[in-house]
Motif scaffolding. Sequence first.
Motif, PDB file in Angstrom:
ATOM      1  N   LYS A  21      15.045  -7.800  15.284  1.00 20.13           N
ATOM      2  CA  LYS A  21      15.454  -6.521  16.595  1.00 20.13           C
ATOM      3  C   LYS A  21      16.896  -6.651  17.260  1.00 20.13           C
ATOM      4  O   LYS A  21      17.715  -5.944  17.208  1.00 20.13           O
ATOM      5  N   TYR A  24      20.089  -7.988  15.379  1.00 21.82           N
ATOM      6  CA  TYR A  24      20.556  -7.527  14.405  1.00 21.82           C
ATOM      7  C   TYR A  24      21.492  -5.698  15.113  1.00 21.82           C
ATOM      8  O   TYR A  24      22.410  -5.260  15.355  1.00 21.82           O
ATOM      9  N   THR A  25      20.756  -5.993  16.406  1.00 24.12           N
ATOM     10  CA  THR A  25      20.553  -4.932  17.744  1.00 24.12           C
ATOM     11  C   THR A  25      21.438  -5.255  18.690  1.00 24.12           C
ATOM     12  O   THR A  25      22.960  -4.980  19.200  1.00 24.12           O
ATOM     13  N   LEU A  30      24.216  -3.512  16.139  1.00 27.58           N
ATOM     14  CA  LEU A  30      24.357  -2.457  14.879  1.00 27.58           C
ATOM     15  C   LEU A  30      23.062  -1.730  15.750  1.00 27.58           C
ATOM     16  O   LEU A  30      22.094  -1.741  16.338  1.00 27.58           O
ATOM     17  N   VAL A  32      20.352   1.844  16.836  1.00 32.20           N
ATOM     18  CA  VAL A  32      19.221   2.507  16.032  1.00 32.20           C
ATOM     19  C   VAL A  32      19.004   3.529  15.658  1.00 32.20           C
ATOM     20  O   VAL A  32      19.850   4.510  16.070  1.00 32.20           O
ATOM     21  N   GLU A  35      13.121   3.858  14.699  1.00 29.65           N
ATOM     22  CA  GLU A  35      12.395   2.878  14.247  1.00 29.65           C
ATOM     23  C   GLU A  35      10.858   3.702  14.067  1.00 29.65           C
ATOM     24  O   GLU A  35      10.291   4.114  14.552  1.00 29.65           O
ATOM     25  N   ASP A  47      15.847   1.318  10.880  1.00 28.57           N
ATOM     26  CA  ASP A  47      16.441   2.091   9.905  1.00 28.57           C
ATOM     27  C   ASP A  47      18.055   1.707  11.443  1.00 28.57           C
ATOM     28  O   ASP A  47      17.862   1.971  11.946  1.00 28.57           O
ATOM     29  N   LEU A  48      18.844   0.798  10.713  1.00 26.25           N
ATOM     30  CA  LEU A  48      20.369   0.713  11.696  1.00 26.25           C
ATOM     31  C   LEU A  48      21.447   1.045  10.924  1.00 26.25           C
ATOM     32  O   LEU A  48      21.387   0.733   9.295  1.00 26.25           O
ATOM     33  N   GLN A  55      23.490   1.781   5.906  1.00 24.13           N
ATOM     34  CA  GLN A  55      22.263   1.352   6.381  1.00 24.13           C
ATOM     35  C   GLN A  55      21.578   0.380   6.264  1.00 24.13           C
ATOM     36  O   GLN A  55      21.876  -0.426   4.905  1.00 24.13           O
TER      37      GLN A  55
END
Length: 129
Positions: A21, A24-25, A30, A32, A35, A47-48, A55
């Motif tokens: 997490k 990716y964030t 990316l 969010v 969640e 979900d990103l 997505q």
Amino acid sequence: MLNINKIHHAAIICSDYAKSKAFYTEVLGLPVIRETYRAERNSYKLDLLVGKDHQIELFSFPGAPPRPSYPEAQGLRHLAFEVDDIEEAVQKLQNQGVAVEPVRIDETTGKRFTFFSDPDALPLELYEK
């Protein structure tokens, strides 16, 4: 024949949800979308948003087996992200401590690209627009 409009999402199962997490964030940046914790599965689904309308779904599943081999196992070979400036994107990844392969030229398109990995060694690609 199906009338497929686009690829809606790519789903990734990670081994360490918190670590993936954050990658990716925070590293890839990316946003969010949502969640969800699914108690019946002891599983998270994150979900990103990628770009304006694509997505990635990031899942945690207890006891999921590791990826069989790298780089040429059967199945999904890699996930590619389009960027405007590959040198800038590479520098930002390296500033976050991400190892990035040397930039290469696609022999077919003449476009520049490179590879790096997520926390579970999933091969990710940057492909210059």
